[in-house]
Design a protein around this motif. Sequence first.
Motif, PDB file in Angstrom:
ATOM      1  N   ALA A 106       0.838  -1.208   0.000  1.00  0.00           N
ATOM      2  CA  ALA A 106       0.000   0.000   0.000  1.00  0.00           C
ATOM      3  C   ALA A 106       0.868   1.252   0.000  1.00  0.00           C
ATOM      4  CB  ALA A 106      -0.924  -0.009   1.218  1.00  0.00           C
ATOM      5  N   ILE A 107       1.940   1.249   0.779  1.00  0.00           N
ATOM      6  CA  ILE A 107       2.832   2.413   0.849  1.00  0.00           C
ATOM      7  C   ILE A 107       3.551   2.619  -0.475  1.00  0.00           C
ATOM      8  CG2 ILE A 107       4.929   3.309   1.940  1.00  0.00           C
ATOM      9  CD1 ILE A 107       3.808   2.179   4.589  1.00  0.00           C
ATOM     10  N   ALA A 108       3.966   1.528  -1.121  1.00  0.00           N
ATOM     11  CA  ALA A 108       4.617   1.646  -2.432  1.00  0.00           C
ATOM     12  C   ALA A 108       3.669   2.312  -3.434  1.00  0.00           C
ATOM     13  CB  ALA A 108       5.046   0.266  -2.928  1.00  0.00           C
ATOM     14  N   GLN A 109       2.394   1.941  -3.399  1.00  0.00           N
ATOM     15  CA  GLN A 109       1.405   2.557  -4.291  1.00  0.00           C
ATOM     16  C   GLN A 109       1.226   4.039  -3.957  1.00  0.00           C
ATOM     17  OE1 GLN A 109      -2.119   0.192  -3.737  1.00  0.00           O
ATOM     18  NE2 GLN A 109      -1.464  -1.397  -5.182  1.00  0.00           N
ATOM     19  N   ILE A 110       1.191   4.364  -2.673  1.00  0.00           N
ATOM     20  CA  ILE A 110       1.018   5.762  -2.251  1.00  0.00           C
ATOM     21  C   ILE A 110       2.214   6.598  -2.681  1.00  0.00           C
ATOM     22  CG2 ILE A 110       0.854   7.287  -0.238  1.00  0.00           C
ATOM     23  CD1 ILE A 110      -0.777   4.967   1.108  1.00  0.00           C
ATOM     24  N   ILE A 111       3.425   6.058  -2.537  1.00  0.00           N
ATOM     25  CA  ILE A 111       4.645   6.779  -2.937  1.00  0.00           C
ATOM     26  C   ILE A 111       4.584   7.083  -4.435  1.00  0.00           C
ATOM     27  CG2 ILE A 111       7.147   6.533  -3.267  1.00  0.00           C
ATOM     28  CD1 ILE A 111       7.209   5.090  -0.527  1.00  0.00           C
ATOM     29  N   ALA A 112       4.175   6.097  -5.228  1.00  0.00           N
ATOM     30  CA  ALA A 112       4.049   6.310  -6.671  1.00  0.00           C
ATOM     31  C   ALA A 112       2.947   7.337  -6.972  1.00  0.00           C
ATOM     32  CB  ALA A 112       3.747   4.987  -7.366  1.00  0.00           C
ATOM     33  N   GLN A 113       1.859   7.259  -6.243  1.00  0.00           N
ATOM     34  CA  GLN A 113       0.715   8.141  -6.457  1.00  0.00           C
ATOM     35  C   GLN A 113       1.068   9.608  -6.180  1.00  0.00           C
ATOM     36  OE1 GLN A 113      -2.631   6.978  -3.993  1.00  0.00           O
ATOM     37  NE2 GLN A 113      -3.468   9.042  -3.991  1.00  0.00           N
ATOM     38  N   GLY A 127       0.728  11.602   5.256  1.00  0.00           N
ATOM     39  CA  GLY A 127      -0.631  12.130   5.303  1.00  0.00           C
ATOM     40  C   GLY A 127      -1.611  11.227   4.572  1.00  0.00           C
ATOM     41  N   VAL A 128      -1.251  10.847   3.356  1.00  0.00           N
ATOM     42  CA  VAL A 128      -2.119   9.983   2.550  1.00  0.00           C
ATOM     43  C   VAL A 128      -2.170   8.582   3.156  1.00  0.00           C
ATOM     44  CG1 VAL A 128      -2.430   8.926   0.266  1.00  0.00           C
ATOM     45  CG2 VAL A 128      -1.662  11.304   0.449  1.00  0.00           C
ATOM     46  N   ALA A 129      -1.013   8.078   3.593  1.00  0.00           N
ATOM     47  CA  ALA A 129      -0.942   6.719   4.142  1.00  0.00           C
ATOM     48  C   ALA A 129      -1.817   6.574   5.384  1.00  0.00           C
ATOM     49  CB  ALA A 129       0.504   6.359   4.473  1.00  0.00           C
ATOM     50  N   MET A 130      -1.747   7.534   6.296  1.00  0.00           N
ATOM     51  CA  MET A 130      -2.526   7.427   7.528  1.00  0.00           C
ATOM     52  C   MET A 130      -4.021   7.565   7.256  1.00  0.00           C
ATOM     53  SD  MET A 130      -0.411   6.367   9.594  1.00  0.00           S
ATOM     54  CE  MET A 130      -1.602   6.136  10.894  1.00  0.00           C
ATOM     55  N   GLN A 131      -4.374   8.329   6.215  1.00  0.00           N
ATOM     56  CA  GLN A 131      -5.788   8.426   5.840  1.00  0.00           C
ATOM     57  C   GLN A 131      -6.295   7.079   5.333  1.00  0.00           C
ATOM     58  OE1 GLN A 131      -6.294  11.532   2.972  1.00  0.00           O
ATOM     59  NE2 GLN A 131      -7.704  12.663   4.255  1.00  0.00           N
ATOM     60  N   GLN A 132      -5.506   6.453   4.469  1.00  0.00           N
ATOM     61  CA  GLN A 132      -5.934   5.200   3.846  1.00  0.00           C
ATOM     62  C   GLN A 132      -5.826   3.999   4.788  1.00  0.00           C
ATOM     63  OE1 GLN A 132      -4.037   4.454   0.088  1.00  0.00           O
ATOM     64  NE2 GLN A 132      -4.723   6.381  -0.794  1.00  0.00           N
ATOM     65  N   LEU A 133      -4.842   4.030   5.687  1.00  0.00           N
ATOM     66  CA  LEU A 133      -4.568   2.850   6.517  1.00  0.00           C
ATOM     67  C   LEU A 133      -5.058   3.001   7.955  1.00  0.00           C
ATOM     68  CD1 LEU A 133      -0.922   2.175   5.268  1.00  0.00           C
ATOM     69  CD2 LEU A 133      -3.044   1.231   4.393  1.00  0.00           C
ATOM     70  N   LYS A 134      -5.760   4.081   8.257  1.00  0.00           N
ATOM     71  CA  LYS A 134      -6.228   4.352   9.624  1.00  0.00           C
ATOM     72  C   LYS A 134      -7.060   3.182  10.154  1.00  0.00           C
ATOM     73  CE  LYS A 134      -7.730   8.156  12.257  1.00  0.00           C
ATOM     74  NZ  LYS A 134      -7.524   9.543  12.113  1.00  0.00           N
ATOM     75  N   GLY A 135      -6.670   2.687  11.310  1.00  0.00           N
ATOM     76  CA  GLY A 135      -7.386   1.581  11.923  1.00  0.00           C
ATOM     77  C   GLY A 135      -6.990   0.212  11.382  1.00  0.00           C
ATOM     78  N   LYS A 136      -6.247   0.196  10.262  1.00  0.00           N
ATOM     79  CA  LYS A 136      -5.864  -1.076   9.654  1.00  0.00           C
ATOM     80  C   LYS A 136      -4.394  -1.409   9.891  1.00  0.00           C
ATOM     81  CE  LYS A 136      -9.014  -0.172   5.831  1.00  0.00           C
ATOM     82  NZ  LYS A 136      -9.039   0.199   4.424  1.00  0.00           N
ATOM     83  N   ALA A 137      -3.603  -0.373  10.232  1.00  0.00           N
ATOM     84  CA  ALA A 137      -2.175  -0.586  10.461  1.00  0.00           C
ATOM     85  C   ALA A 137      -1.699   0.394  11.528  1.00  0.00           C
ATOM     86  CB  ALA A 137      -1.391  -0.371   9.171  1.00  0.00           C
ATOM     87  N   ASP A 138      -0.733  -0.044  12.315  1.00  0.00           N
ATOM     88  CA  ASP A 138      -0.174   0.778  13.376  1.00  0.00           C
ATOM     89  C   ASP A 138       0.642   1.921  12.776  1.00  0.00           C
ATOM     90  OD1 ASP A 138       0.546   1.368  16.126  1.00  0.00           O
ATOM     91  OD2 ASP A 138       2.530   0.583  15.619  1.00  0.00           O
TER      92      ASP A 138
END
Length: 152
Positions: A106-113, A127-138
């Motif tokens: 997911a992070i690799a996709q966000i970095i590319a995005q 910022g984008v990662a925590m929005q997308q992964l909130k509650g799903k990853a520490d």
Amino acid sequence: MSLKDRITEEIKAAMKSQDKVRLETLRSIKKVLLEKEVSVRPSGQNQLTEAQEIEALSQVAKQRRDSIEQYTNAKRQDLADKEAAELAIIETFLPAQMSDEEVESAIAQIIAQVGAASAKDMGKVMGVAMQQLKGKADGKKVQAIVKAKLGG
């Protein structure tokens, strides 16, 4: 059935089975949810959204993880074990956590995005990662992976 209703039912079951640790943990979760619900009432909202419930539970779980770390560092394994038992109960109400491989993907996709190229772009990615992964990853895990990928 809302999360609050599920927890109320679980409290009743814990009382019947005389599971003291589960009962205390469930009551503390219910207290946090009620406090959060009261805090959003001035904005005209009567009930918490599912996202707000997950956010509140995630905060409680994070507090338990931090406590476990501190108790372990202080060589208080008895307290760390108690917190770990409570964390396991809390996690049953949270969405399933993503594996390390899923988070990395997911992070690799966000970095590319976002077009991130160096450690300077870490804020954009986080910022984008925590929005997308909130509650799903520490958050600490996400931050470590982003740092590793961006060379920070």
